[in-house]
Motif scaffolding. Structure first.
Motif, PDB file in Angstrom:
ATOM      1  N   CYS A   1       0.838  -1.207   0.000  1.00  0.00           N
ATOM      2  CA  CYS A   1       0.000   0.000   0.000  1.00  0.00           C
ATOM      3  C   CYS A   1       0.870   1.253   0.000  1.00  0.00           C
ATOM      4  CB  CYS A   1      -0.927   0.014   1.214  1.00  0.00           C
ATOM      5  SG  CYS A   1      -1.943  -1.478   1.372  1.00  0.00           S
ATOM      6  N   SER A   2       0.664   2.118  -0.979  1.00  0.00           N
ATOM      7  CA  SER A   2       1.466   3.348  -1.029  1.00  0.00           C
ATOM      8  C   SER A   2       0.961   4.376  -0.030  1.00  0.00           C
ATOM      9  CB  SER A   2       1.464   3.932  -2.447  1.00  0.00           C
ATOM     10  OG  SER A   2       0.159   4.270  -2.852  1.00  0.00           O
ATOM     11  N   ILE A   3      -0.231   4.175   0.498  1.00  0.00           N
ATOM     12  CA  ILE A   3      -0.748   5.000   1.591  1.00  0.00           C
ATOM     13  C   ILE A   3      -1.027   4.064   2.753  1.00  0.00           C
ATOM     14  CG2 ILE A   3      -2.614   6.522   2.358  1.00  0.00           C
ATOM     15  CD1 ILE A   3      -3.021   7.228  -0.634  1.00  0.00           C
ATOM     16  N   GLN A   4      -0.387   4.326   3.901  1.00  0.00           N
ATOM     17  CA  GLN A   4      -0.547   3.419   5.039  1.00  0.00           C
ATOM     18  C   GLN A   4      -1.043   4.105   6.294  1.00  0.00           C
ATOM     19  OE1 GLN A   4       2.132   0.229   5.651  1.00  0.00           O
ATOM     20  NE2 GLN A   4       3.167   0.485   3.697  1.00  0.00           N
ATOM     21  N   PHE A   5      -1.129   5.407   6.299  1.00  0.00           N
ATOM     22  CA  PHE A   5      -1.608   6.117   7.480  1.00  0.00           C
ATOM     23  C   PHE A   5      -2.403   7.336   7.033  1.00  0.00           C
ATOM     24  CE2 PHE A   5      -1.294   9.431  10.687  1.00  0.00           C
ATOM     25  CZ  PHE A   5      -1.705   8.758  11.829  1.00  0.00           C
ATOM     26  N   PRO A   6      -3.528   7.592   7.636  1.00  0.00           N
ATOM     27  CA  PRO A   6      -4.172   6.896   8.750  1.00  0.00           C
ATOM     28  C   PRO A   6      -5.051   5.721   8.318  1.00  0.00           C
ATOM     29  CG  PRO A   6      -5.371   8.881   8.262  1.00  0.00           C
ATOM     30  CD  PRO A   6      -4.206   8.862   7.322  1.00  0.00           C
ATOM     31  N   ILE A   7      -5.156   5.452   7.003  1.00  0.00           N
ATOM     32  CA  ILE A   7      -5.807   4.251   6.514  1.00  0.00           C
ATOM     33  C   ILE A   7      -4.879   3.581   5.509  1.00  0.00           C
ATOM     34  CG2 ILE A   7      -8.141   5.187   6.798  1.00  0.00           C
ATOM     35  CD1 ILE A   7      -8.162   5.584   3.710  1.00  0.00           C
ATOM     36  N   ARG A   8      -5.122   2.319   5.221  1.00  0.00           N
ATOM     37  CA  ARG A   8      -4.389   1.633   4.162  1.00  0.00           C
ATOM     38  C   ARG A   8      -5.141   1.854   2.864  1.00  0.00           C
ATOM     39  NH1 ARG A   8      -4.342  -3.618   4.312  1.00  0.00           N
ATOM     40  NH2 ARG A   8      -2.260  -3.972   3.457  1.00  0.00           N
ATOM     41  N   ALA A   9      -4.447   2.408   1.882  1.00  0.00           N
ATOM     42  CA  ALA A   9      -5.104   2.751   0.621  1.00  0.00           C
ATOM     43  C   ALA A   9      -4.100   2.655  -0.516  1.00  0.00           C
ATOM     44  CB  ALA A   9      -5.687   4.163   0.691  1.00  0.00           C
ATOM     45  N   ALA A  10      -4.619   2.674  -1.762  1.00  0.00           N
ATOM     46  CA  ALA A  10      -3.783   2.481  -2.947  1.00  0.00           C
ATOM     47  C   ALA A  10      -2.965   1.209  -2.801  1.00  0.00           C
ATOM     48  CB  ALA A  10      -2.890   3.701  -3.180  1.00  0.00           C
ATOM     49  N   CYS A  11      -3.640   0.123  -2.408  1.00  0.00           N
ATOM     50  CA  CYS A  11      -2.992  -1.163  -2.136  1.00  0.00           C
ATOM     51  C   CYS A  11      -3.031  -2.041  -3.383  1.00  0.00           C
ATOM     52  CB  CYS A  11      -3.694  -1.877  -0.988  1.00  0.00           C
ATOM     53  SG  CYS A  11      -3.716  -0.940   0.568  1.00  0.00           S
ATOM     54  N   CYS A  12      -1.887  -2.626  -3.714  1.00  0.00           N
ATOM     55  CA  CYS A  12      -1.752  -3.448  -4.916  1.00  0.00           C
ATOM     56  C   CYS A  12      -0.918  -4.683  -4.600  1.00  0.00           C
ATOM     57  CB  CYS A  12      -1.065  -2.651  -6.031  1.00  0.00           C
ATOM     58  SG  CYS A  12      -1.926  -1.127  -6.494  1.00  0.00           S
ATOM     59  N   ASP A  13      -0.942  -5.645  -5.518  1.00  0.00           N
ATOM     60  CA  ASP A  13      -0.092  -6.818  -5.363  1.00  0.00           C
ATOM     61  C   ASP A  13       1.378  -6.410  -5.388  1.00  0.00           C
ATOM     62  OD1 ASP A  13      -2.233  -8.708  -5.304  1.00  0.00           O
ATOM     63  OD2 ASP A  13      -2.462  -8.403  -7.453  1.00  0.00           O
ATOM     64  N   THR A  14       1.695  -5.381  -6.192  1.00  0.00           N
ATOM     65  CA  THR A  14       3.022  -4.783  -6.262  1.00  0.00           C
ATOM     66  C   THR A  14       2.837  -3.276  -6.301  1.00  0.00           C
ATOM     67  OG1 THR A  14       3.842  -6.651  -7.541  1.00  0.00           O
ATOM     68  CG2 THR A  14       5.202  -4.676  -7.540  1.00  0.00           C
TER      69      THR A  14
END
Length: 353
Positions: A332-345
């Motif tokens: 995830c390229s965004i991890q705080f304050p939520i996990r977002a833009a999460c991909c396998d890579t």
């Protein structure tokens, strides 16, 4: 700094005020009712069954509540009794065979600040959601390529003076809308964009497998939403499935959690927000330029073009957003304050830590 502001900073939203000064005209409804009735009459029993089941044998979607607006998370009233209790206003004396009854927050109908419409069946259950997109400064509310998905004659009046387009998504189909009966599904049994049209409606599959089979393109995962899926309507699109042109983006984006429908967002190719976070007009709190819109994808070559200024999105959640989390193994390229833009890579090919 409050939570919403921290989220905005983390996600890199563009806090750009829009010159939005929207406007609408009144519309006649009789002809659209005739069209919807005719469409229902010519539909085969097999087609009705497929639409009601929403593909793949899954006969319902969602949980026991609905919300709107990423970061803001406002609960939406579900069904006639809840709408009455919240002071929403019902329009029309006759049940529409494709959508049921329309409800708006203002008695005068859609406004720039309150563009959402909720629908109910004769039996009082939720039957759909809609939103009014406003054009301004000579720009149309939807790209010409996507205009066909707009409802030709909306059920609600409005007081907006400029050109508008109204997008509707039905949650149910067939006799259940106007028979007065109810069914077990709390939110709905199907998702049909532009349900009043004979030739320009589209059913969004209720399963991730179904949407994949229809040629949609998988994006990234966000906590609260699930996996994004986009549809590029260009005929000769590249092998990746996306042309990255705003005019080719289907105006409803689907999201799935654990393979099942979880949320949608309406997408506009021009900002619908007057003042970010302060006067959002029921859209998500700020516009998205190409880079920020690309956070919804996992493609290294993502580069949207053709927006008037920024994209505006309006999320509709079909269950409590707090119930949905992306798989822990994703990058995830965004991890705080939520996990977002999460991909396998990660989008740049690196592992995000």
């Amino acid at each position: 700094m409050d939570t919403a502001t921290m989220l905005a900073v983390s996600l890199g939203f563009q806090l750009k005020a829009s010159s939005l000064l929207p406007p609408l005209h009144a519309t006649a409804i009789a002809m659209r009712k005739v069209t919807a009735i005719a469409a229902a009459m010519v539909a085969s029993a097999a087609e009705l069954s497929s639409l009601r089941l929403g593909h793949g044998g899954h006969d319902h979607f969602g949980g026991h509540e609905m919300e709107r607006s990423f970061l803001m998370y406002a609960e939406l009233p579900m069904g006639e009794e809840a709408l009455k209790a919240r002071g929403w206003h019902k329009h029309g004396s006759e049940c529409d065979p494709a959508l049921g009854y329309a409800w708006t927050e203002k008695a005068e109908g859609n406004t720039k600040s309150t563009p959402l419409v909720l629908y109910t069946t004769q039996g009082g259950q939720p039957s759909g959601v809609g939103i009014t997109v406003v054009g301004y400064n000579g720009h149309p509310p939807l790209p010409e390529e996507q205009q066909k998905w707009a409802t030709a004659t909306p059920l609600t009046p409005n007081n907006i003076e400029e050109q508008v387009a109204h997008l509707d998504v039905a949650f149910r189909y067939g006799s259940i809308l106007c028979s007065g009966e109810t069914e077990e599904a709390v939110v709905g049994t199907t998702l049909i964009v532009n349900p009043t049209s004979e030739g320009n409606s589209k059913t969004i599959p209720l399963t991730e497998q179904g949407v994949k089979e229809q040629g949609w393109h998988r994006g990234s995962c966000f906590d609260g939403m699930g996996w994004h899926w986009f549809l590029d309507t260009k005929q000769d699109k590249p092998p990746s499935g996306m042309s990255w042109m705003a005019q080719n983006l289907f105006p409803v984006v689907a999201m799935y959690h654990e393979g099942q429908m979880n949320a949608i967002f309406f997408a506009a190719h021009l900002s619908q927000v007057s003042v970010p976070f302060l006067a959002t007009n029921e859209w998500d709190p700020a516009g998205l330029d190409s880079g920020k819109m690309c956070k919804n994808t996992c493609d290294k070559d993502c580069n949207f073009t053709g927006m008037v200024d920024t994209f505006s999105t309006a999320h509709i959640y079909f269950r409590d957003h707090k119930e949905v989390s992306c798989p822990s193994e994703l990058q995830c390229s965004i991890q705080f304050p939520i996990r977002a833009a999460c991909c396998d890579t990660a989008q740049d090919g690196t592992v995000v830590v």
